[in-house]
Design an enzyme around this catalytic site. Structure first.
Site, short mmCIF file in Angstrom:
data_model
loop_
_atom_site.label_atom_id
_atom_site.label_comp_id
_atom_site.label_asym_id
_atom_site.label_seq_id
_atom_site.Cartn_x
_atom_site.Cartn_y
_atom_site.Cartn_z
N HIS A 117 -5.62 3.45 -1.48
CA HIS A 117 -6.94 3.74 -0.92
C HIS A 117 -7.31 5.16 -1.35
CE1 HIS A 117 -9.59 3.84 2.99
NE2 HIS A 117 -10.28 4.15 1.89
N ARG A 169 -9.42 7.84 -0.80
CA ARG A 169 -10.39 8.21 0.24
C ARG A 169 -11.29 9.33 -0.24
NH1 ARG A 169 -8.79 6.05 5.62
NH2 ARG A 169 -10.64 7.15 6.30
N THR A 210 -8.15 3.05 8.39
CA THR A 210 -9.36 2.24 8.43
C THR A 210 -9.38 1.49 9.76
OG1 THR A 210 -8.99 1.97 6.07
CG2 THR A 210 -10.74 0.66 7.05
N HIS A 220 1.00 6.29 1.69
CA HIS A 220 1.73 7.29 2.48
C HIS A 220 2.89 7.92 1.73
CE1 HIS A 220 -1.17 6.76 5.44
NE2 HIS A 220 -0.86 5.51 5.69
N GLU A 226 -10.61 -9.79 2.94
CA GLU A 226 -9.35 -9.43 3.60
C GLU A 226 -9.63 -9.34 5.09
OE1 GLU A 226 -6.83 -6.51 1.77
OE2 GLU A 226 -6.11 -5.83 3.72
N GLU A 251 -8.58 0.18 -2.79
CA GLU A 251 -9.43 0.16 -1.58
C GLU A 251 -10.42 1.31 -1.71
OE1 GLU A 251 -7.03 0.52 1.86
OE2 GLU A 251 -6.00 -1.36 1.52
N ASN A 273 0.85 -1.18 0.00
CA ASN A 273 0.00 0.00 0.00
C ASN A 273 0.90 1.25 0.00
OD1 ASN A 273 -1.42 2.27 1.05
ND2 ASN A 273 -3.07 0.91 1.68
N ARG A 283 -7.09 12.51 0.97
CA ARG A 283 -6.00 12.99 1.83
C ARG A 283 -4.64 12.47 1.39
NH1 ARG A 283 -7.56 9.71 7.25
NH2 ARG A 283 -9.52 10.70 6.78
N HIS A 338 -3.35 -4.94 7.73
CA HIS A 338 -3.51 -3.80 8.63
C HIS A 338 -2.60 -3.93 9.84
CE1 HIS A 338 -5.11 -0.28 10.62
NE2 HIS A 338 -5.70 0.00 9.48
N1 PXP Z 1 -5.70 -3.43 4.05
C1 PXP Z 1 -6.68 -2.52 4.15
C2 PXP Z 1 -8.04 -2.90 3.69
C3 PXP Z 1 -6.44 -1.23 4.66
O1 PXP Z 1 -7.43 -0.33 4.75
C4 PXP Z 1 -5.12 -0.89 5.03
C5 PXP Z 1 -4.81 0.49 5.52
O2 PXP Z 1 -5.08 1.40 4.51
C6 PXP Z 1 -4.13 -1.87 4.89
C7 PXP Z 1 -4.44 -3.14 4.42
C8 PXP Z 1 -2.69 -1.60 5.22
O3 PXP Z 1 -2.57 -1.31 6.57
P1 PXP Z 1 -1.20 -0.71 7.09
O4 PXP Z 1 -1.00 0.60 6.40
O5 PXP Z 1 -1.41 -0.58 8.55
O6 PXP Z 1 -0.12 -1.71 6.72
#
Ligand code: PXP
Length: 247
Positions: free
Chosen positions: A51, A53, A109, A18, A159, A78, A15, A57, A198
């Site tokens: 993601h 959003r 999330t 960031h 997931e 996402e 992901n 953001r 997550h």
């Molecule tokens: N999976 C989903 C569905 C999420 O919403 C997120 C966070 O955006 C992640 C995985 C990844 O989580 P993390 O950034 O804490 O590794």
């Protein structure tokens, strides 16, 4: 078990939200999420997760196109269960769409999607995405009633939310890991491909990666944070190696 048969490789979806968070802090175009996607690909990542959003953001609409063009890796979008996001998904046709709950005020999330309680709202969304050939995933807590709801909705993937596992300590963490393993097995037994994600880090990933039914982990915040110290390629490569070692 036949020692010749290797368990299937656990896919790593990275992901890159960031990277965009840092870019947006200055409002320019650096660091570029599309460049991050290319590095993830070179480092052994199997997919890119973003993601989009409601408040944009981090990832923005134009990033979707640029990230898709930057690598041949499958894109996992996402998204909240809203008409706006469904239209965007249909326009960009990502490989997969993971439906997540979204509250504007949350930092990330926080909980899983209530697939059981929101059946009527989710059913047409899952159908529209599936008809467009997009692999639909539901981001749910590791609970039997949510897996059963995913079955009723016809979602091919779930997931499992690993946030509770990551926050817990000692016996509570062991209990939560068991819940994830049991729900991965329940999903797989019912023809649903289980993923997880997550809060995963180098320290906590291996017990989750060892769950044999899991096909994919989606990891973001820790990998991008660690990239500040070691570079993104090394960060992804280390996670990849830990996941492989756990299988
Ligand atoms: N999976 C989903 C569905 C999420 O919403 C997120 C966070 O955006 C992640 C995985 C990844 O989580 P993390 O950034 O804490 O590794």
């Amino acid at each position: 078990m036949n020692a010749q048969i290797k368990p299937e490789r656990l896919r790593l979806g990275v992901n890159i939200d960031h990277v965009a968070t840092i870019r947006n802090a200055r409002g320019g175009d650096h660091p570029d999420p599309a460049r991050a996607a290319q590095i993830v690909s070179q480092a052994g990542g199997d997919g890119i997760t973003v993601h989009l959003r409601e408040d944009r953001r981090h990832i923005r609409d134009e990033d979707l196109v640029r990230v898709q063009q930057a690598t041949g890796l499958p894109l996992n979008l996402e998204m909240a269960a809203t008409d706006e996001m469904v239209e965007i998904a249909l326009r960009h046709a990502p490989h997969a769409a993971c439906i997540v709950p979204e509250k504007r005020e949350e930092r990330t999330t926080e909980g899983g999607l209530d697939a059981a309680g929101q059946h009527n709202q989710l059913a047409p969304i899952v159908s529209r995405l599936r008809e467009a050939g997009i692999r639909v995933s539901l981001f749910i807590a590791p609970e039997a009633r949510q897996i059963e709801a995913a079955m009723r909705l016809g979602a091919p993937v779930v997931e499992l939310h690993t946030g509770e596992y990551c926050h817990a300590q000692g016996q509570a963490r062991a209990d939560e890991l068991k819940r994830i393993a049991d729900m991965a097995a329940l999903a797989a037994k019912n023809g649903i491909e289980p993923h997880a994600g997550h809060g995963l880090t180098f320290e906590n990933v291996q017990p989750v990666a060892a769950i044999p039914q899991l096909a994919e982990l989606n990891i973001g915040h820790y990998l991008i944070g660690e990239a500040i110290f070691t570079g993104l390629e090394a960060s992804v490569q280390k996670m990849r190696a830990l996941m492989d070692e756990a299988r």
